[in-house]
Design a protein around this motif. Structure first.
Motif, short mmCIF file in Angstrom:
data_model
loop_
_atom_site.label_atom_id
_atom_site.label_comp_id
_atom_site.label_asym_id
_atom_site.label_seq_id
_atom_site.Cartn_x
_atom_site.Cartn_y
_atom_site.Cartn_z
N LYS A 1 40.26 48.75 36.82
CA LYS A 1 41.33 49.74 36.88
C LYS A 1 41.10 50.62 38.10
O LYS A 1 39.95 50.91 38.44
N PRO A 2 42.16 51.05 38.78
CA PRO A 2 41.98 52.01 39.89
C PRO A 2 41.24 53.26 39.42
O PRO A 2 41.41 53.71 38.29
N ASP A 3 40.42 53.79 40.31
CA ASP A 3 39.63 55.01 40.03
C ASP A 3 38.54 54.79 38.99
O ASP A 3 37.91 55.76 38.54
N MET A 4 38.31 53.55 38.58
CA MET A 4 37.25 53.25 37.63
C MET A 4 36.21 52.36 38.30
O MET A 4 36.56 51.48 39.08
N PRO A 5 34.92 52.58 38.04
CA PRO A 5 33.88 51.86 38.78
C PRO A 5 33.66 50.41 38.35
O PRO A 5 33.00 49.66 39.05
N LYS A 6 34.21 50.00 37.23
CA LYS A 6 33.92 48.66 36.71
C LYS A 6 34.55 47.59 37.58
O LYS A 6 35.75 47.61 37.85
N HIS A 7 33.73 46.59 37.98
CA HIS A 7 34.20 45.52 38.84
C HIS A 7 34.86 44.42 38.02
O HIS A 7 34.55 44.23 36.85
N LYS A 8 35.75 43.67 38.68
CA LYS A 8 36.34 42.50 38.06
C LYS A 8 36.83 41.55 39.13
O LYS A 8 37.43 41.96 40.12
N GLY A 9 36.56 40.26 38.92
CA GLY A 9 37.00 39.24 39.85
C GLY A 9 35.98 38.95 40.93
O GLY A 9 35.20 39.82 41.33
N ILE A 10 35.96 37.69 41.38
CA ILE A 10 35.08 37.26 42.48
C ILE A 10 35.96 36.53 43.49
O ILE A 10 36.71 35.62 43.14
N TYR A 11 35.85 36.95 44.77
CA TYR A 11 36.67 36.39 45.84
C TYR A 11 35.74 36.02 46.99
O TYR A 11 35.18 36.90 47.65
N ALA A 12 35.56 34.71 47.20
CA ALA A 12 34.60 34.21 48.18
C ALA A 12 35.28 34.03 49.53
O ALA A 12 36.20 33.21 49.68
N PHE A 13 34.81 34.80 50.51
CA PHE A 13 35.40 34.81 51.85
C PHE A 13 34.41 34.19 52.83
O PHE A 13 33.27 34.67 52.97
N ASP A 14 34.82 33.14 53.52
CA ASP A 14 33.97 32.43 54.48
C ASP A 14 34.07 33.13 55.84
O ASP A 14 35.15 33.20 56.44
N ILE A 15 32.95 33.66 56.31
CA ILE A 15 32.94 34.36 57.60
C ILE A 15 33.36 33.42 58.74
O ILE A 15 34.06 33.83 59.67
N LYS A 16 32.96 32.15 58.66
CA LYS A 16 33.25 31.21 59.75
C LYS A 16 34.73 30.88 59.85
O LYS A 16 35.31 30.84 60.94
N THR A 17 35.39 30.63 58.70
CA THR A 17 36.81 30.27 58.73
C THR A 17 37.72 31.48 58.59
O THR A 17 38.93 31.39 58.78
N LYS A 18 37.11 32.62 58.20
CA LYS A 18 37.85 33.88 58.00
C LYS A 18 38.90 33.75 56.92
O LYS A 18 40.00 34.31 57.01
N LYS A 19 38.57 33.02 55.86
CA LYS A 19 39.50 32.80 54.76
C LYS A 19 38.78 32.89 53.42
O LYS A 19 37.60 32.57 53.32
N ILE A 20 39.53 33.31 52.40
CA ILE A 20 39.04 33.22 51.03
C ILE A 20 39.24 31.78 50.58
O ILE A 20 40.36 31.26 50.61
N PHE A 21 38.16 31.11 50.19
CA PHE A 21 38.26 29.69 49.88
C PHE A 21 38.09 29.38 48.39
O PHE A 21 38.31 28.26 47.96
N TRP A 22 37.65 30.36 47.62
CA TRP A 22 37.78 30.25 46.16
C TRP A 22 37.79 31.64 45.55
O TRP A 22 37.29 32.58 46.15
N GLU A 23 38.39 31.74 44.38
CA GLU A 23 38.44 33.02 43.69
C GLU A 23 38.52 32.79 42.19
O GLU A 23 38.98 31.74 41.73
N ASN A 24 38.01 33.76 41.47
CA ASN A 24 38.12 33.76 40.01
C ASN A 24 38.39 35.20 39.58
O ASN A 24 37.47 36.03 39.60
N PRO A 25 39.62 35.51 39.21
CA PRO A 25 39.97 36.90 38.91
C PRO A 25 39.43 37.41 37.57
O PRO A 25 39.51 38.61 37.31
N ASP A 26 38.87 36.52 36.75
CA ASP A 26 38.43 36.92 35.40
C ASP A 26 36.93 37.19 35.30
O ASP A 26 36.49 37.96 34.44
N LEU A 27 36.15 36.56 36.16
CA LEU A 27 34.70 36.71 36.08
C LEU A 27 34.23 37.99 36.76
O LEU A 27 34.88 38.52 37.65
N ILE A 28 33.05 38.45 36.33
CA ILE A 28 32.41 39.63 36.91
C ILE A 28 31.07 39.19 37.48
O ILE A 28 30.23 38.62 36.77
N TYR A 29 30.87 39.44 38.76
CA TYR A 29 29.66 39.00 39.48
C TYR A 29 28.41 39.72 38.95
O TYR A 29 28.46 40.91 38.63
N GLN A 30 27.29 38.97 38.92
CA GLN A 30 26.00 39.60 38.60
C GLN A 30 25.00 39.45 39.73
O GLN A 30 24.55 40.43 40.29
#
Length: 275
Positions: free
Chosen positions: A80-109
């Motif tokens: 939620k905005p203004d709340m510290p809890k994270h949600k979603g993982i979005y993998a961005f490749d520095i070489k291609t400059k693109k997000i190449f996979w994402e999972n909006p439901d998981l929380i990274y550890q």
């Protein structure tokens, strides 16, 4: 011993995070809170050459970086905005400059042993997973095995705490310190009206110091000084914050042979440490 300035980074925006990677990249996060904008940049650490600049996800503000691993930036959103809890993982490749996979439901550890560990928040607890960091595919479902997760997280923290980083520590007159360090800091106290703690990093014969001096207006100037202990002289002296009422910390750090020095909130200067 020398400090050679390699480059300067300054977009007149607040620098939020400075993240050097083990692959020779420097990722910088800038924020404009009043405009609700976040920007991400990537440079070559040794040269300052731009790899990308002003990158933004679809949500321009409620995003952040979890970690950077093997030239992949793992972003998160917020539940939620203004709340510290994270949600979603979005993998961005520095070489291609693109997000190449994402999972909006998981929380990274964390990442450990070429696996990315994440979880889904359930009403009755957490359900853990291990994923392939390069594809986002689930390798294993770990149910609620929090004991395994805690053990692996502790191992990952030990690996991350390597000796390539040096961060400032508060000076204490300790008999275990190099006596030259003690003498230089004592000389600072005699030359300047020092207020608050003195922070320092010692790297071989190079000592880097940050402290606050009371100025003629009754406010504080934050000074940075670098000393070549082998010659007993200053090799760099800068005012990194002027006329502040706050004690500012964490304004510099070292990774390998590179010094990162923050001026105010918006300007970063990068120096090569030359023996």
């Amino acid at each position: 011993m020398k400090l050679k300035k390699i480059y300067r980074f300054d977009n007149k925006r607040t620098i939020w995070r400075i993240i050097p990677t083990d692959e020779g990249k420097l990722v910088i996060e800038e924020r404009e809170p009043e405009k609700k904008q976040a920007y991400f940049h990537c440079l070559e650490t040794e040269s300052g050459k731009k790899i990308f600049k002003d990158f933004q996800l679809n949500d321009n503000f409620w995003i952040g970086i979890e970690t950077i691993h093997d030239d992949i930036i793992y972003f998160h959103r917020f539940a939620k905005p203004d709340m510290p809890k994270h949600k979603g993982i979005y993998a961005f490749d520095i070489k291609t400059k693109k997000i190449f996979w994402e999972n909006p439901d998981l929380i990274y550890q964390f990442i450990q042993r070429d696996k990315l560990f994440a979880y889904v928040e359930k009403f009755e607890g957490r359900k853990y997973y291990s994923l392939d960091p390069n594809s986002g595919e689930v390798i294993e479902e770990l149910a609620e095995n929090y004991e395994l997760i805690n053990r692996l997280r502790e191992e990952s923290i030990k690996v991350e705490n390597n000796n390539s980083y040096l961060f400032p520590e508060a000076f204490e007159d300790d008999s275990s310190l190099d006596q030259r360090v003690v003498e230089f800091i004592k000389s600072l106290r005699s030359k300047f009206v020092v207020s608050g703690k003195i922070e320092f990093i010692l790297k071989n014969e190079l000592m880097m110091i940050s402290f606050h001096e009371v100025n003629s207006k009754g406010t504080l100037n934050n000074l940075f000084k670098a000393v070549d202990l082998s010659k007993g002289k200053y090799i760099l002296e800068e005012v990194i914050n002027k006329e502040t009422s706050l004690f500012l910390t964490d304004s510099f750090f070292v990774k390998d042979d590179v010094l990162f020095l923050l001026f105010g909130k918006t300007r970063l200067e990068v120096y090569k440490i030359i023996n």
